[in-house]
Write a protein that holds these residues in place. Sequence first.
Motif: not given
Length: 274
Positions: A152-180
């Motif tokens: 949604v944020v990427r679409r907004m930035v593209a549509d509103l021509l905002l001068p910023v790059r959106i960078v996704p970062v992989p999910t950090v998980r607990e040792a048992d796999g649960l997303a923090k």
Amino acid sequence: MIIARTLAELETARTRLDQTGFTPTMGALHEGHLALIAAAKQAGLTPTASIFVNPTQFGPNEDFSRYPRDEAGDLAKLEQAGCALVWLPSAETMYPDQAATSVRVAGPSRLWEGTIRPGHFDGVATVVAKLLGQMRPACAFFGEKDWQQVQVVRRMVADLLLPVRIVPVPTVREADGLAKSSRNRYLSSQERAAAPNLFAVMRETVRRIETGDAVEACLAAARAALIGHGMVPDYLALVHAENLEPLDAPSPPSRLIAAARLGPVRLLDNLAVG
Ligand code: AMP
């Protein structure tokens, strides 16, 4: 670390920094948030962050007033992580009296969280647009944990021509796999023990889909497995990774997305497919 609480303080601090990498948060920070700060640093940018529990992205029956808040702990974590500037706006600053403008992103916000939490992504898009204007970063960092939000944020930035790059970062998980997640603290010990089954079931489902099993059968089996683990799935779907439209066969880029209620918490997770 500079702490700005008013627009004047922010402006003074902001003009002294160039090439910043911004991480918006709602506080109650954990290693997932800190991974975004680390990614900004790694990209050679000056890390900045905001803490704002944004009222407009909560529904009337959601946990806005009970959302965990720990300003002192959060500031210590940000300082330790090397954040140069943190913006702590008030609700009055972000939503001036008489405010009559909001940002609505159609497309990727239509289904899933958009259906279950009406207005949620309008609140997210509106506050992110304001924060980007205030912080003026070169890049802004968002967690893949909230996959639909990133799209949604990427679409907004593209549509509103905002001068910023959106960078996704992989999910950090607990040792048992649960997303923090800041809300995991509300799980009872029994629920906490069951929670990693969401990731386990999703991983198995991705494996089956990738080996060519019929998608609808895989999803049905996964939903049944989640129910067997005491969860109430809100959705579990194979979708196009960018527009979030449902797919009945994997065709890259595709993503398995899920939300399931477990006791008082809605667990969200997603995995790449193919
Ligand atoms: P929140 O404070 O929940 O609004 O999250 C702020 C940012 O941190 C969002 O971009 C989230 O997607 C991201 N985030 C939250 N949890 C995690 C996680 N476990 N791994 C990576 N990013 C996360």
